[in-house]
Design a protein around this motif. Structure first.
Motif, PDB file in Angstrom:
ATOM      1  N   ILE A 187       6.707 -47.006  24.277  1.00 31.04           N
ATOM      2  CA  ILE A 187       8.017 -47.270  23.686  1.00 31.04           C
ATOM      3  C   ILE A 187       7.906 -46.925  22.211  1.00 31.04           C
ATOM      4  O   ILE A 187       7.054 -47.462  21.499  1.00 31.04           O
ATOM      5  CB  ILE A 187       8.439 -48.740  23.872  1.00 31.04           C
ATOM      6  N   MET A 188       8.756 -45.994  21.761  1.00 28.29           N
ATOM      7  CA  MET A 188       8.678 -45.506  20.398  1.00 28.29           C
ATOM      8  C   MET A 188      10.074 -45.177  19.889  1.00 28.29           C
ATOM      9  O   MET A 188      11.013 -45.021  20.677  1.00 28.29           O
ATOM     10  CB  MET A 188       7.818 -44.235  20.332  1.00 28.29           C
ATOM     11  N   LEU A 189      10.191 -45.056  18.587  1.00 26.68           N
ATOM     12  CA  LEU A 189      11.417 -44.544  18.005  1.00 26.68           C
ATOM     13  C   LEU A 189      11.503 -43.051  18.302  1.00 26.68           C
ATOM     14  O   LEU A 189      10.474 -42.352  18.337  1.00 26.68           O
ATOM     15  CB  LEU A 189      11.443 -44.781  16.498  1.00 26.68           C
ATOM     16  N   SER A 190      12.711 -42.553  18.506  1.00 26.98           N
ATOM     17  CA  SER A 190      12.873 -41.146  18.871  1.00 26.98           C
ATOM     18  C   SER A 190      12.279 -40.217  17.817  1.00 26.98           C
ATOM     19  O   SER A 190      11.701 -39.179  18.143  1.00 26.98           O
ATOM     20  CB  SER A 190      14.351 -40.830  19.097  1.00 26.98           C
ATOM     21  N   SER A 191      12.382 -40.592  16.547  1.00 30.62           N
ATOM     22  CA  SER A 191      11.853 -39.749  15.469  1.00 30.62           C
ATOM     23  C   SER A 191      10.331 -39.665  15.494  1.00 30.62           C
ATOM     24  O   SER A 191       9.736 -38.673  15.062  1.00 30.62           O
ATOM     25  CB  SER A 191      12.318 -40.278  14.115  1.00 30.62           C
ATOM     26  N   GLN A 192       9.668 -40.705  16.008  1.00 27.19           N
ATOM     27  CA  GLN A 192       8.212 -40.723  16.018  1.00 27.19           C
ATOM     28  C   GLN A 192       7.626 -39.724  17.009  1.00 27.19           C
ATOM     29  O   GLN A 192       6.486 -39.291  16.853  1.00 27.19           O
ATOM     30  CB  GLN A 192       7.715 -42.132  16.343  1.00 27.19           C
ATOM     31  N   TYR A 193       8.403 -39.368  18.020  1.00 27.23           N
ATOM     32  CA  TYR A 193       7.886 -38.446  19.040  1.00 27.23           C
ATOM     33  C   TYR A 193       7.457 -37.128  18.400  1.00 27.23           C
ATOM     34  O   TYR A 193       6.369 -36.613  18.685  1.00 27.23           O
ATOM     35  CB  TYR A 193       8.953 -38.200  20.113  1.00 27.23           C
ATOM     36  N   GLU A 194       8.285 -36.572  17.532  1.00 27.29           N
ATOM     37  CA  GLU A 194       7.936 -35.337  16.850  1.00 27.29           C
ATOM     38  C   GLU A 194       7.012 -35.606  15.656  1.00 27.29           C
ATOM     39  O   GLU A 194       6.025 -34.887  15.447  1.00 27.29           O
ATOM     40  CB  GLU A 194       9.193 -34.607  16.367  1.00 27.29           C
TER      41      GLU A 194
ATOM     42  N   SER B 117      16.210 -48.917  16.128  1.00 33.44           N
ATOM     43  CA  SER B 117      17.361 -48.052  16.381  1.00 33.44           C
ATOM     44  C   SER B 117      16.861 -46.758  17.014  1.00 33.44           C
ATOM     45  O   SER B 117      16.043 -46.050  16.429  1.00 33.44           O
ATOM     46  CB  SER B 117      18.097 -47.747  15.071  1.00 33.44           C
ATOM     47  N   GLY B 118      17.332 -46.478  18.217  1.00 33.19           N
ATOM     48  CA  GLY B 118      16.909 -45.252  18.887  1.00 33.19           C
ATOM     49  C   GLY B 118      15.564 -45.359  19.566  1.00 33.19           C
ATOM     50  O   GLY B 118      14.809 -44.371  19.628  1.00 33.19           O
ATOM     51  N   ALA B 119      15.233 -46.535  20.101  1.00 38.70           N
ATOM     52  CA  ALA B 119      13.970 -46.686  20.823  1.00 38.70           C
ATOM     53  C   ALA B 119      14.047 -45.989  22.176  1.00 38.70           C
ATOM     54  O   ALA B 119      15.080 -46.009  22.850  1.00 38.70           O
ATOM     55  CB  ALA B 119      13.644 -48.163  21.011  1.00 38.70           C
ATOM     56  N   GLU B 120      12.934 -45.364  22.566  1.00 41.02           N
ATOM     57  CA  GLU B 120      12.873 -44.634  23.827  1.00 41.02           C
ATOM     58  C   GLU B 120      11.668 -45.075  24.651  1.00 41.02           C
ATOM     59  O   GLU B 120      10.644 -45.481  24.104  1.00 41.02           O
ATOM     60  CB  GLU B 120      12.766 -43.130  23.570  1.00 41.02           C
ATOM     61  N   LEU B 121      11.811 -44.952  25.966  1.00 39.62           N
ATOM     62  CA  LEU B 121      10.700 -45.166  26.889  1.00 39.62           C
ATOM     63  C   LEU B 121      10.210 -43.796  27.332  1.00 39.62           C
ATOM     64  O   LEU B 121      10.951 -43.032  27.952  1.00 39.62           O
ATOM     65  CB  LEU B 121      11.150 -45.985  28.096  1.00 39.62           C
ATOM     66  N   LEU B 122       8.969 -43.487  26.984  1.00 36.32           N
ATOM     67  CA  LEU B 122       8.363 -42.202  27.331  1.00 36.32           C
ATOM     68  C   LEU B 122       7.383 -42.406  28.483  1.00 36.32           C
ATOM     69  O   LEU B 122       6.551 -43.313  28.435  1.00 36.32           O
ATOM     70  CB  LEU B 122       7.620 -41.619  26.131  1.00 36.32           C
ATOM     71  N   THR B 123       7.473 -41.571  29.498  1.00 33.45           N
ATOM     72  CA  THR B 123       6.596 -41.684  30.659  1.00 33.45           C
ATOM     73  C   THR B 123       5.759 -40.420  30.804  1.00 33.45           C
ATOM     74  O   THR B 123       6.279 -39.300  30.742  1.00 33.45           O
ATOM     75  CB  THR B 123       7.414 -41.907  31.947  1.00 33.45           C
ATOM     76  N   PHE B 124       4.459 -40.610  30.993  1.00 31.80           N
ATOM     77  CA  PHE B 124       3.518 -39.500  31.116  1.00 31.80           C
ATOM     78  C   PHE B 124       2.730 -39.626  32.414  1.00 31.80           C
ATOM     79  O   PHE B 124       2.455 -40.735  32.881  1.00 31.80           O
ATOM     80  CB  PHE B 124       2.529 -39.497  29.950  1.00 31.80           C
ATOM     81  N   GLU B 125       2.370 -38.500  32.967  1.00 29.68           N
ATOM     82  CA  GLU B 125       1.481 -38.483  34.121  1.00 29.68           C
ATOM     83  C   GLU B 125       0.411 -37.428  33.899  1.00 29.68           C
ATOM     84  O   GLU B 125       0.567 -36.541  33.042  1.00 29.68           O
ATOM     85  CB  GLU B 125       2.258 -38.186  35.411  1.00 29.68           C
ATOM     86  N   ALA B 126      -0.666 -37.538  34.658  1.00 30.27           N
ATOM     87  CA  ALA B 126      -1.740 -36.563  34.508  1.00 30.27           C
ATOM     88  C   ALA B 126      -1.231 -35.183  34.908  1.00 30.27           C
ATOM     89  O   ALA B 126      -0.594 -35.022  35.956  1.00 30.27           O
ATOM     90  CB  ALA B 126      -2.934 -36.954  35.374  1.00 30.27           C
ATOM     91  N   ALA B 127      -1.480 -34.207  34.058  1.00 30.42           N
ATOM     92  CA  ALA B 127      -1.055 -32.841  34.347  1.00 30.42           C
ATOM     93  C   ALA B 127      -1.922 -32.265  35.457  1.00 30.42           C
ATOM     94  O   ALA B 127      -3.138 -32.524  35.505  1.00 30.42           O
ATOM     95  CB  ALA B 127      -1.142 -31.991  33.090  1.00 30.42           C
ATOM     96  N   PRO B 128      -1.333 -31.477  36.383  1.00 33.28           N
ATOM     97  CA  PRO B 128      -2.146 -30.865  37.440  1.00 33.28           C
ATOM     98  C   PRO B 128      -3.146 -29.888  36.854  1.00 33.28           C
ATOM     99  O   PRO B 128      -2.880 -29.225  35.844  1.00 33.28           O
ATOM    100  CB  PRO B 128      -1.101 -30.152  38.309  1.00 33.28           C
ATOM    101  N   LEU B 129      -4.300 -29.827  37.478  1.00 35.23           N
ATOM    102  CA  LEU B 129      -5.320 -28.908  37.005  1.00 35.23           C
ATOM    103  C   LEU B 129      -4.884 -27.463  37.249  1.00 35.23           C
ATOM    104  O   LEU B 129      -4.304 -27.147  38.274  1.00 35.23           O
ATOM    105  CB  LEU B 129      -6.656 -29.173  37.731  1.00 35.23           C
ATOM    106  N   ALA B 130      -5.168 -26.624  36.292  1.00 41.31           N
ATOM    107  CA  ALA B 130      -4.829 -25.223  36.442  1.00 41.31           C
ATOM    108  C   ALA B 130      -5.744 -24.589  37.491  1.00 41.31           C
ATOM    109  O   ALA B 130      -6.933 -24.921  37.588  1.00 41.31           O
ATOM    110  CB  ALA B 130      -4.984 -24.508  35.101  1.00 41.31           C
ATOM    111  N   PRO B 131      -5.211 -23.682  38.308  1.00 44.64           N
ATOM    112  CA  PRO B 131      -6.052 -23.045  39.324  1.00 44.64           C
ATOM    113  C   PRO B 131      -7.139 -22.191  38.680  1.00 44.64           C
ATOM    114  O   PRO B 131      -6.940 -21.621  37.607  1.00 44.64           O
ATOM    115  CB  PRO B 131      -5.058 -22.181  40.106  1.00 44.64           C
ATOM    116  N   ILE B 132      -8.269 -22.132  39.321  1.00 43.89           N
ATOM    117  CA  ILE B 132      -9.386 -21.315  38.845  1.00 43.89           C
ATOM    118  C   ILE B 132      -9.215 -19.900  39.371  1.00 43.89           C
ATOM    119  O   ILE B 132      -9.062 -19.687  40.577  1.00 43.89           O
ATOM    120  CB  ILE B 132     -10.740 -21.900  39.293  1.00 43.89           C
ATOM    121  N   VAL B 133      -9.211 -18.951  38.497  1.00 44.55           N
ATOM    122  CA  VAL B 133      -9.041 -17.554  38.883  1.00 44.55           C
ATOM    123  C   VAL B 133     -10.349 -16.810  38.632  1.00 44.55           C
ATOM    124  O   VAL B 133     -10.888 -16.797  37.521  1.00 44.55           O
ATOM    125  CB  VAL B 133      -7.890 -16.893  38.074  1.00 44.55           C
TER     126      VAL B 133
END
Length: 203
Positions: A139-146, A185-201
């Motif tokens: 939970i953060m202020l919208s300005s803090q995200y950037e 003022s302008g608090a947001e709930l940010l949700t993150f998940e683990a990014a999928p692993l990139a395929p090995i080429v």
């Protein structure tokens, strides 16, 4: 600070649903005087060891959390969950780990330590604390995200933003580390998940 966020979450869930509420500061010590910094100079130098009583709000909220079956722990460092949460008898992993209004200090001046705090938190949650498919929420202020490069800190550790929504202003009572109530003022709930692993080429 006063566990009102944890209590608001507990009220949305069936009694007895596993929930751990934690604080970075130690358990309330009545002998530690409560002081509210008046300006940025005082905020920069402000230090506290134990949770302030907040005119009884802390005790009241913890008591109700206990009634809901939640576990309340103190002296938990979000950047070292293995060393400060596991050592208090917490086993297993979590489906959701939430960090409301992370901040390195009370100072409102730009500080790269805020970004470092977030990166270290993501890494700490990743290391054996978050179950597969689990989520991290801030939970953060919208300005803090950037300003704090939250997306960059998350990506560095392998997480990606999946949701960014406004927080209802009446959901709980945010407080400064001193225990002083404030209205974001302008608090947001940010949700993150683990990014999928990139395929090995292979080339």
């Amino acid at each position: 600070m006063d566990f009102s966020f944890s209590l608001a979450v507990a009220r949305l869930r069936p009694i007895g649903t596993p929930l751990i509420a934690s604080s970075y500061l130690a358990e309330h010590d009545p002998s530690e005087v409560e002081v509210h910094p008046a300006d940025d100079g005082e905020r920069a130098a402000y230090r506290r060891v134990s949770l302030p009583g907040m005119n009884g709000a802390l005790e009241k909220n913890i008591s109700e959390l206990n009634e809901w079956g939640a576990q309340v722990l103190h002296s938990v460092d979000a950047t070292d969950l293995e060393g400060t949460l596991r050592t208090q008898g917490v086993e297993g992993g979590f489906h959701i780990i939430i960090f409301p209004f992370p901040r390195f200090s009370l100072s409102r001046a730009p500080n790269p330590c805020n970004s470092r705090l977030l990166r270290d938190f993501f890494k700490s949650a990743q290391d054996g604390m978050l179950l597969e498919g689990g989520l991290i929420q801030l939970i953060m202020l919208s300005s803090q995200y950037e300003d704090w490069d939250v997306n960059g800190m998350a990506n560095d550790v392998g997480f990606r933003l999946t949701s960014r929504v406004q927080m209802p202003p009446s959901f709980y009572q945010p407080r400064e580390m001193s225990g002083k109530a404030w209205t974001p003022s302008g608090a947001e709930l940010l949700t993150f998940e683990a990014a999928p692993l990139a395929p090995i080429v292979e080339i």
